[in-house]
Write a protein that holds these residues in place. Sequence first.
Motif, PDB file in Angstrom:
ATOM      1  N   LEU A   1      -2.055 -35.825 -16.781  1.00 25.51           N
ATOM      2  CA  LEU A   1      -1.177 -36.992 -16.718  1.00 25.51           C
ATOM      3  C   LEU A   1      -0.483 -37.195 -18.059  1.00 25.51           C
ATOM      4  O   LEU A   1      -1.079 -36.978 -19.123  1.00 25.51           O
ATOM      5  N   ARG A   2       0.763 -37.622 -18.011  1.00 22.09           N
ATOM      6  CA  ARG A   2       1.502 -37.936 -19.228  1.00 22.09           C
ATOM      7  C   ARG A   2       1.407 -39.430 -19.485  1.00 22.09           C
ATOM      8  O   ARG A   2       1.967 -40.242 -18.755  1.00 22.09           O
ATOM      9  N   ALA A   3       0.665 -39.809 -20.533  1.00 18.82           N
ATOM     10  CA  ALA A   3       0.485 -41.210 -20.877  1.00 18.82           C
ATOM     11  C   ALA A   3       1.637 -41.753 -21.710  1.00 18.82           C
ATOM     12  O   ALA A   3       1.854 -42.964 -21.763  1.00 18.82           O
ATOM     13  N   SER A   4       2.363 -40.867 -22.380  1.00 19.84           N
ATOM     14  CA  SER A   4       3.542 -41.246 -23.156  1.00 19.84           C
ATOM     15  C   SER A   4       4.372 -39.989 -23.364  1.00 19.84           C
ATOM     16  O   SER A   4       4.018 -38.911 -22.880  1.00 19.84           O
ATOM     17  N   ASP A   5       5.471 -40.118 -24.095  1.00 22.59           N
ATOM     18  CA  ASP A   5       6.318 -38.954 -24.344  1.00 22.59           C
ATOM     19  C   ASP A   5       5.615 -37.901 -25.179  1.00 22.59           C
ATOM     20  O   ASP A   5       6.000 -36.725 -25.155  1.00 22.59           O
ATOM     21  N   THR A   6       4.576 -38.289 -25.910  1.00 22.87           N
ATOM     22  CA  THR A   6       3.927 -37.364 -26.834  1.00 22.87           C
ATOM     23  C   THR A   6       2.436 -37.184 -26.571  1.00 22.87           C
ATOM     24  O   THR A   6       1.770 -36.472 -27.324  1.00 22.87           O
ATOM     25  N   LEU A   7       1.906 -37.816 -25.528  1.00 16.48           N
ATOM     26  CA  LEU A   7       0.476 -37.714 -25.236  1.00 16.48           C
ATOM     27  C   LEU A   7       0.244 -37.443 -23.767  1.00 16.48           C
ATOM     28  O   LEU A   7       0.751 -38.159 -22.901  1.00 16.48           O
ATOM     29  N   ALA A   8      -0.546 -36.410 -23.472  1.00 20.14           N
ATOM     30  CA  ALA A   8      -0.981 -36.095 -22.112  1.00 20.14           C
ATOM     31  C   ALA A   8      -2.499 -36.110 -22.084  1.00 20.14           C
ATOM     32  O   ALA A   8      -3.158 -35.785 -23.081  1.00 20.14           O
ATOM     33  N   VAL A   9      -3.062 -36.489 -20.952  1.00 23.12           N
ATOM     34  CA  VAL A   9      -4.517 -36.629 -20.854  1.00 23.12           C
ATOM     35  C   VAL A   9      -5.039 -35.929 -19.610  1.00 23.12           C
ATOM     36  O   VAL A   9      -4.384 -35.885 -18.569  1.00 23.12           O
ATOM     37  N   GLY A  10      -6.240 -35.393 -19.742  1.00 20.12           N
ATOM     38  CA  GLY A  10      -6.973 -34.836 -18.615  1.00 20.12           C
ATOM     39  C   GLY A  10      -8.240 -35.646 -18.428  1.00 20.12           C
ATOM     40  O   GLY A  10      -9.117 -35.642 -19.301  1.00 20.12           O
ATOM     41  N   LEU A  11      -8.338 -36.377 -17.333  1.00 20.96           N
ATOM     42  CA  LEU A  11      -9.416 -37.336 -17.115  1.00 20.96           C
ATOM     43  C   LEU A  11     -10.512 -36.753 -16.229  1.00 20.96           C
ATOM     44  O   LEU A  11     -10.270 -35.849 -15.434  1.00 20.96           O
ATOM     45  N   GLY A  12     -11.711 -37.319 -16.361  1.00 21.18           N
ATOM     46  CA  GLY A  12     -12.819 -36.962 -15.491  1.00 21.18           C
ATOM     47  C   GLY A  12     -13.147 -38.118 -14.565  1.00 21.18           C
ATOM     48  O   GLY A  12     -12.926 -39.280 -14.906  1.00 21.18           O
ATOM     49  N   GLN A  13     -13.684 -37.793 -13.389  1.00 22.63           N
ATOM     50  CA  GLN A  13     -14.056 -38.819 -12.426  1.00 22.63           C
ATOM     51  C   GLN A  13     -15.582 -38.882 -12.291  1.00 22.63           C
ATOM     52  O   GLN A  13     -16.237 -39.552 -13.069  1.00 22.63           O
ATOM     53  N   ALA A  14     -16.109 -38.187 -11.322  1.00 29.12           N
ATOM     54  CA  ALA A  14     -17.551 -38.226 -11.063  1.00 29.12           C
ATOM     55  C   ALA A  14     -18.298 -37.299 -12.027  1.00 29.12           C
ATOM     56  O   ALA A  14     -17.761 -36.276 -12.465  1.00 29.12           O
ATOM     57  N   PRO A  15     -19.544 -37.633 -12.383  1.00 25.92           N
ATOM     58  CA  PRO A  15     -20.357 -36.761 -13.240  1.00 25.92           C
ATOM     59  C   PRO A  15     -20.574 -35.398 -12.590  1.00 25.92           C
ATOM     60  O   PRO A  15     -20.705 -35.284 -11.362  1.00 25.92           O
ATOM     61  N   GLN A  16     -20.603 -34.370 -13.418  1.00 25.00           N
ATOM     62  CA  GLN A  16     -20.837 -33.000 -12.960  1.00 25.00           C
ATOM     63  C   GLN A  16     -22.100 -32.497 -13.652  1.00 25.00           C
ATOM     64  O   GLN A  16     -22.095 -32.264 -14.861  1.00 25.00           O
ATOM     65  N   TYR A  17     -23.164 -32.322 -12.885  1.00 21.96           N
ATOM     66  CA  TYR A  17     -24.428 -31.977 -13.490  1.00 21.96           C
ATOM     67  C   TYR A  17     -24.588 -30.470 -13.711  1.00 21.96           C
ATOM     68  O   TYR A  17     -25.590 -30.038 -14.284  1.00 21.96           O
ATOM     69  N   ASP A  18     -23.606 -29.683 -13.288  1.00 25.47           N
ATOM     70  CA  ASP A  18     -23.576 -28.264 -13.623  1.00 25.47           C
ATOM     71  C   ASP A  18     -22.505 -28.017 -14.680  1.00 25.47           C
ATOM     72  O   ASP A  18     -21.856 -26.973 -14.716  1.00 25.47           O
ATOM     73  N   ALA A  19     -22.328 -28.989 -15.580  1.00 28.32           N
ATOM     74  CA  ALA A  19     -21.248 -28.927 -16.572  1.00 28.32           C
ATOM     75  C   ALA A  19     -21.343 -27.697 -17.460  1.00 28.32           C
ATOM     76  O   ALA A  19     -20.324 -27.068 -17.768  1.00 28.32           O
ATOM     77  N   ALA A  20     -22.537 -27.334 -17.887  1.00 26.72           N
ATOM     78  CA  ALA A  20     -22.688 -26.188 -18.780  1.00 26.72           C
ATOM     79  C   ALA A  20     -22.204 -24.908 -18.107  1.00 26.72           C
ATOM     80  O   ALA A  20     -21.557 -24.066 -18.741  1.00 26.72           O
ATOM     81  N   GLU A  21     -22.507 -24.767 -16.828  1.00 25.34           N
ATOM     82  CA  GLU A  21     -22.062 -23.573 -16.104  1.00 25.34           C
ATOM     83  C   GLU A  21     -20.535 -23.578 -15.933  1.00 25.34           C
ATOM     84  O   GLU A  21     -19.874 -22.541 -16.048  1.00 25.34           O
ATOM     85  N   ILE A  22     -19.961 -24.756 -15.659  1.00 23.69           N
ATOM     86  CA  ILE A  22     -18.506 -24.858 -15.508  1.00 23.69           C
ATOM     87  C   ILE A  22     -17.806 -24.476 -16.804  1.00 23.69           C
ATOM     88  O   ILE A  22     -16.824 -23.730 -16.804  1.00 23.69           O
ATOM     89  N   LEU A  23     -18.327 -24.958 -17.925  1.00 25.18           N
ATOM     90  CA  LEU A  23     -17.676 -24.704 -19.212  1.00 25.18           C
ATOM     91  C   LEU A  23     -17.824 -23.256 -19.658  1.00 25.18           C
ATOM     92  O   LEU A  23     -17.069 -22.803 -20.521  1.00 25.18           O
ATOM     93  N   GLN A  24     -18.767 -22.521 -19.097  1.00 25.44           N
ATOM     94  CA  GLN A  24     -18.920 -21.103 -19.436  1.00 25.44           C
ATOM     95  C   GLN A  24     -18.224 -20.180 -18.442  1.00 25.44           C
ATOM     96  O   GLN A  24     -18.171 -18.967 -18.655  1.00 25.44           O
ATOM     97  N   ASP A  25     -17.674 -20.747 -17.382  1.00 30.95           N
ATOM     98  CA  ASP A  25     -16.994 -19.954 -16.366  1.00 30.95           C
ATOM     99  C   ASP A  25     -15.704 -19.366 -16.947  1.00 30.95           C
ATOM    100  O   ASP A  25     -14.901 -20.099 -17.540  1.00 30.95           O
TER     101      ASP A  25
END
Length: 293
Positions: free
Chosen positions: A184-208
């Motif tokens: 999402l573009r929050a302003s002309d110079t800032l974009a954000v990637g947000l999280g919703q629900a907790p992911q309990y396999d986060a370590a595996e996702i980040l190593q994929d």
Amino acid sequence: MKDTYLTDATDRMVPSGGSFTRPRRFAVAEPLPDEVVLDLDAVQVPATVDAPLDAAPRDLWQLLHAQEPGKDQHILPGSQAEAEFRATDVSRAFDTLRTRLRQTMRQNGWRNIGVASPTGGCGNTFTAANLAASLARVPSSRTVLMDLNMRNPGLAHTLDMDASATGELRDFLAGDVAISDYILRASDTLAVGLGQAPQYDAAEILQDPATLESLAEMRAALRPDAVIYDLPPLLSYDDAAAFLPQLDGVLLVSDGTQTMARHIKECERVLDGQVPLLGVILNRARASSIESY
């Protein structure tokens, strides 16, 4: 560390046909009927295959969906609280950090910065959001802020933004959601990637490997000057440690009311040989330790 990514004549970040709502990867071709025989001499080869293999990906920044931060936050423009916060010593401290960080990043050709803490509750997300906001105030710049604290995502709440308006973070990292349908573009110079629900396999996702490819494609498509990653606590899980090789540097946030010297030393051990520790930020310090201007 420098970003590395492969490009070809087909821009995988922008689905064909001008649509920005379909996944950019893992498309499956429809099978041909058994009775169809291809006449290879009659095949018309698209002109785009002659494009150089190192052609720059399309710039998607202006094609991102815009969402204004809500009024119940004080970090980004849009509320009276933001104007008041800008006048505080804390805000000025973030601007000083911003300037020093930009100088270090330019000198080393860096743009991937992680913000981590030894344990939970140290103000990690507050620090990452304020740093990104300060970076984004530099004219003609681009900053991307990513919530990679996947077990306890808090960036949407901190910025008072609606994470449900986008695709899921894990689907974006897997390559199943297009960049323009997640970031999402929050302003002309800032974009954000947000999280919703907790992911309990986060370590595996980040190593994929798909996660690394998705983030590399995002950087290539949005062309940010800086990407700030809000990371999970270093000493609670192995999530952040799994992601360290993808970073150019780490800022460590300590809490004056709970962080101990042994926590800092243990974090230094985790970071050693992986990524430079750029500095330790003391949060919730005594008021007397903050110099007045």
